[in-house]
Write a protein that holds these residues in place. Structure first.
Motif, PDB file in Angstrom:
ATOM      1  N   ARG A  82      -8.190   8.007  -3.295  1.00 46.61           N
ATOM      2  CA  ARG A  82      -8.601   7.118  -2.325  1.00 46.61           C
ATOM      3  C   ARG A  82      -7.575   6.327  -1.512  1.00 46.61           C
ATOM      4  O   ARG A  82      -6.607   5.785  -2.056  1.00 46.61           O
ATOM      5  N   LYS A 119       0.961  -1.074   0.016  1.00 48.45           N
ATOM      6  CA  LYS A 119       0.006  -0.035  -0.004  1.00 48.45           C
ATOM      7  C   LYS A 119       0.896   1.246  -0.072  1.00 48.45           C
ATOM      8  O   LYS A 119       1.833   1.346   0.685  1.00 48.45           O
ATOM      9  N   GLU A 157      -1.478   1.779 -11.264  1.00 49.19           N
ATOM     10  CA  GLU A 157      -2.194   1.292 -10.075  1.00 49.19           C
ATOM     11  C   GLU A 157      -1.900  -0.365 -10.074  1.00 49.19           C
ATOM     12  O   GLU A 157      -2.065  -0.876 -11.333  1.00 49.19           O
ATOM     13  N   LEU A 214      -0.211   2.093  -5.735  1.00 51.26           N
ATOM     14  CA  LEU A 214       0.370   2.978  -6.770  1.00 51.26           C
ATOM     15  C   LEU A 214       2.030   2.715  -7.120  1.00 51.26           C
ATOM     16  O   LEU A 214       2.621   2.349  -6.402  1.00 51.26           O
ATOM     17  N   GLN A 250      -4.598   2.750  -1.761  1.00 54.30           N
ATOM     18  CA  GLN A 250      -4.267   2.221  -2.914  1.00 54.30           C
ATOM     19  C   GLN A 250      -2.792   1.689  -3.037  1.00 54.30           C
ATOM     20  O   GLN A 250      -1.741   2.011  -2.054  1.00 54.30           O
TER      21      GLN A 250
END
Length: 236
Positions: free
Chosen positions: A202, A127, A228, A207, A205
């Motif tokens: 958000r 994350k 993502e 990324l 995520q």
């Protein structure tokens, strides 16, 4: 006899004077040599450093894959003379044989050896924001074709334990920032310009961010592409 010697000396002096090079000749020679030096430096930067770095990439990749195969359960990064390697990057848009190591940090030495991982940013597949930097020109230029990247292109991150597939949510030339815009490597990049390019806002995520120079020659601006995580496949 004395008179004859004096005339001989007087005749030799103009001859010696004629043999001396004028200062403009030496200036011209210095300019030519300086120009050759500049051309040599440019040739080294644009061809020599690529030749060296691409062979460094190959050597590091070979060593990393060897150690992964020999000890697939190890947790530590692979150590090479250039630094610590935790991942290898594939970008299918750049060709089937594209494979570049990722080293920890973003020093000049690291970026001459592959991608650099921004220290403090997320690890692969975790994350947050797995933020990477790479040269666009010289030193192997792993992101020379950054503007060719399109939304939906994949960035595949191979580690000892898993292969992570990220999908671009912005193109390679959709966002240009200055080197002071460090928000792009934040855990959740938030564009300060209203309506600007950014990931979905958000939390939680997973990324990936690619950063490189905006121009092929010197520039303080950077091209940014966000991706993502869409797939995780355990190795072995």
């Amino acid at each position: 006899m004395v008179l004859n010697r004096r005339r001989g000396n007087q005749a030799a002096a103009p001859q010696r004077a004629r043999r001396r090079r004028p200062w403009s000749w030496w200036l011209g020679l210095a300019m030519v040599l300086g120009g050759l030096g500049v051309l040599g430096w440019a040739a080294w930067q644009f061809w020599g450093t690529n030749w060296v770095s691409q062979r460094t990439h190959q050597r590091i990749v070979t060593e990393v894959e060897r150690q992964w195969e020999a000890d697939p359960q190890a947790l530590e990064a692979v150590r090479v003379p250039e630094g610590e390697v935790q991942a290898l990057i594939r970008i299918p848009r750049f060709g089937d044989d594209y494979l570049v190591p990722v080293l920890e940090g973003t020093s000049d030495g690291v970026l001459a050896s592959g991608f650099g991982h921004f220290t403090g940013s997320a690890a692969p597949g975790k994350k947050g924001n797995y933020a990477l930097a790479g040269h666009r020109v010289t030193h192997g230029e792993p992101l020379r074709q950054m503007p060719d990247l399109r939304v939906g292109d994949e960035v595949i991150v191979e580690t000892r334990g898993a292969t992570y597939t990220y999908r671009l949510i912005s193109g390679g030339k959709d966002l240009e920032v200055t080197f002071r815009d460090t928000w792009v490597v934040d855990e959740l990049p938030t564009n300060p310009e209203s309506g600007g390019v950014q990931p979905e806002q958000r939390k939680g995520q997973r990324l990936l961010t690619l950063t490189t120079c905006a121009e092929l020659f010197h520039t303080d601006n950077r091209l940014i592409a966000f991706a993502e995580l869409v797939d995780t496949e355990k190795r072995g």
